[in-house]
Design an enzyme around this catalytic site. Structure first.
Site, mmCIF file in Angstrom:
data_model
loop_
_atom_site.group_PDB
_atom_site.id
_atom_site.type_symbol
_atom_site.label_atom_id
_atom_site.label_comp_id
_atom_site.label_asym_id
_atom_site.label_seq_id
_atom_site.Cartn_x
_atom_site.Cartn_y
_atom_site.Cartn_z
ATOM 1 C CD GLU A 190 -2.913 1.483 0.475
ATOM 2 O OE1 GLU A 190 -2.997 0.492 -0.577
ATOM 3 O OE2 GLU A 190 -3.782 2.229 0.435
ATOM 4 C CB THR A 213 -10.110 8.253 -11.459
ATOM 5 O OG1 THR A 213 -8.600 7.915 -10.733
ATOM 6 C CG2 THR A 213 -11.200 8.297 -10.616
#
Ligand SMILES: *[C@@H]1O[C@H](CO)[C@@H](O)[C@H](O)[C@H]1NC(C)=O
Ligand SMILES: *[C@@H]1O[C@H](CO)[C@@H](O)[C@H](O)[C@H]1NC(C)=O
Ligand SMILES: *[C@@H]1O[C@H](CO)[C@@H](O)[C@H](O)[C@H]1NC(C)=O
Length: 565
Positions: free
Chosen positions: A363, A495
């Site tokens: 992440e 997006t």
């Protein structure tokens, strides 16, 4: 290749590097797929149908399937986010029965009220729901009018987030009282509405949606207290439109603001050069100040820049969209320098995948880079284990989980379509193998709590996010699909990876005039530098060369922008 180190000197000056730019095509001509592409495409389709069938069995109509508990969560107001997000991928994969069922479901959603106690996010609802509905409307031949009607019902409610004279919507709305629910926002939330709301205006013949989205996306400005030209800070106050904090990053909270600065003019072919000029300026400024090379391995990443004017060597999975975005924008503006930086950024992000035990990236991460800023990350000192990981791989995870995010594979897809280099296909195939091996559970696919743990007892994250369907599996599938199918020269992805049909590319994007953050007149010693102003300063004088002394920051920025464009 020589990389520019982050500059200590942050100046506000004008460099008019006028050049004529011609809109280039993004995809390489005559791309050809190897013989095993079909096999890999089928593997991705199989992951999709396995995941979607599990969702249908245990969570249909809810937002997310939870693959460990075989249940569901409603994190997007309970309107069925996975269904809406999956639709455009079903079209791409020719999953006609599932698509028809999904369109039927979508036509009946009641967007007038939230199905949960949560307030409604303007940003999330736009990119997933409005984006998914309108993209599917286009892809299926513009005959399912209900998809437009539903997008309009939702947008009409969301429009109430623009309150008073502010150009920026509040981040969330309470759908019961129709009042804004939060007093903070960020440039990603403000700047990631243009594509979807423009498409809504197109199909409703009502310009108000475009006007709301455009005025919001025009608002983020350079925070003079930081003065990185073209790189507005992340925080923004929707009640005033003023910048808050001035933290500069291409990661979450800012990311898709930058992404849409080039996607929106490509989608609309607008004659307004504002968008492309802002994008070119952001990239130019990032090249001069944020590009960073790890001391170990020479990997290229974009650093962050904090409100104390320090470069932070931190990166994230979310930010890794930047490689693909720079490839796209570099091609459109005929700037191979930017394309090449984009390709190098793709390499850096891929390194975060190839270095872990599962072959999947974390992440967030950090690295060390020598130079005036040393190895500053703004976070805690790396542990012994992180030091050891860094010494081997040139970055170290700071959050080790993976929650089915797409950005690294998204940029890998752009790199493949732009170059035709089959190493990108090999990487995508490796990712498929990792997913099959480490994410597959009894029914469906789950995230990982630690991408560097490939043991049999490794723990998983009990959530299958809707962007698994919308983004990860679409980009992976298209990587192995006929390159003329959903060509990057014919579609622009929002997006959330919902494709929108784009007109033939214009001859020219932007003016080719990029205001530069580089010192143009070094003899002007009155211009402040970082060391002059000091790291703790929250405001700083306008450069006297611009003659704006005495104006408030906000007015000065507005004037400054007008002077530039
Ligand atoms: C929703 O917004 C209202 C303000 O309109 C606020 O009072 C409430 O706490 C918010 N609800 C949640 C769940 O955040
Ligand atoms: C391409 O972009 C770089 C970075 O902004 C810039 O320095 C260069 O002048 C541009 N090249 C052209 C031909 O516009
Ligand atoms: C998980 O398995 C590995 C061996 O694969 C072992 O070393 C480790 O102790 C186990 N962890 C837990 C929490 O059981």
């Amino acid at each position: 290749m020589v990389y520019l180190r982050p500059s200590r000197v942050v100046l506000l000056g004008l460099s008019l590097s006028a050049s004529s730019v011609l809109g280039g095509s993004i995809q390489k001509n005559d791309l050809s797929l190897p013989a095993d592409a079909q096999t890999n495409r089928d593997r991705v389709k199989n992951i999709f149908t396995t995941s979607y069938n599990a969702y249908k069995d245990h969570a249909f109509g809810h937002d997310d399937y939870t693959p460990i508990s075989k249940s569901f969560t409603d994190s997007r107001n309970g309107w069925g986010a996975s269904i809406i997000d999956a639709m455009s991928t079903m079209w791409v994969m020719d999953l006609t029965d599932d698509l028809n069922e999904a369109i039927d479901f979508a036509s009946k959603i009641d967007f007038s009220k939230s199905n949960t106690q949560d307030n409604v996010s303007v940003f999330e609802s736009t990119i997933r729901y409005i984006g998914g509905l309108l993209s599917t409307y286009e892809l299926t031949g513009k005959k399912n009018q209900a998809l437009v009607d539903k997008a309009k019902q939702l947008a009409d409610k969301l429009s109430q987030a623009w309150v008073g004279n502010s150009d920026i919507p509040y981040g969330h709305i309470d759908f019961t009282t129709n009042s804004p629910a939060r007093d903070s926002s960020n440039i990603a939330e403000a700047g990631t509405l243009t594509m979807e709301w423009w498409a809504l205006s197109k199909y409703t013949n009502d310009q108000k949606y475009t006007q709301l989205a455009e005025k919001s996306a025009r608002q983020p400005v350079i925070d003079i207290s930081c003065m990185l030209t073209g790189l507005p800070g992340q925080g923004i106050d929707p009640s005033t439109g003023n910048p808050v904090g001035g933290y500069v990053t291409w990661g979450g909270g800012s990311d898709s603001y930058f992404e849409y600065l080039i996607k929106y003019p490509r989608l609309t072919n607008t004659d307004d050069d504002f968008w492309t000029d802002m994008w070119s300026t952001a990239v130019d400024s990032s090249i001069k100040t944020l590009l960073s090379v790890s001391d170990v391995g020479n990997h290229l990443y974009l650093a962050d820049y904090d409100s104390s004017r320090r470069i932070r060597h931190v990166g994230s999975h979310l930010a890794c969209f930047y490689g693909g975005n720079w490839i796209m924008g570099g091609k459109l503006t005929n700037n191979e320098t930017i394309v090449n930086y984009g390709l190098e950024l793709v390499e850096g992000c891929w390194n975060t995948y190839s270095s872990t035990a599962t072959g999947i990236g974390p992440e967030s991460f950090a690295w060390k880079s020598s130079g005036p800023d040393g190895d500053y990350t703004g976070g805690s000192t790396p542990s012994a284990a992180q030091e050891a990981f860094y010494a081997q791989h040139g970055f170290y995870p700071t959050s080790s989980f993976y929650i089915l995010r797409p950005e690294v594979l998204e940029s890998n897809f752009y790199a493949w379509r732009a170059t035709g280099d089959t190493k990108y296909l090999d990487r995508a195939a490796q990712a498929i193998s990792s997913f099959e091996k480490y994410l597959k559970v009894d029914e469906g696919f789950a995230g990982l709590t630690n991408v560097d743990d490939n043991s049999a007892n490794a723990t998983k994250v009990d959530d299958m996010e809707s962007f698994w369907f919308a983004e990860v599996l679409k980009y992976l599938y298209l990587t192995f699909d006929d390159p003329s199918h959903v060509s990057l020269d014919e579609y622009v992805f929002n997006t959330e990876a919902h494709p929108f049909q784009a007109p033939s590319a214009k001859e020219k994007y932007g003016t080719g005039v990029t205001p530069s953050s580089a010192p143009q007149q070094p003899e002007q010693s009155s211009t402040p530098t970082v060391s002059d102003v000091g790291p703790a300063a929250t405001t700083s004088p306008m450069p006297s060369s611009l003659g704006l002394g005495g104006l408030g920051i906000r007015d000065a920025v507005k004037l400054f922008r007008k002077d530039l464009w």
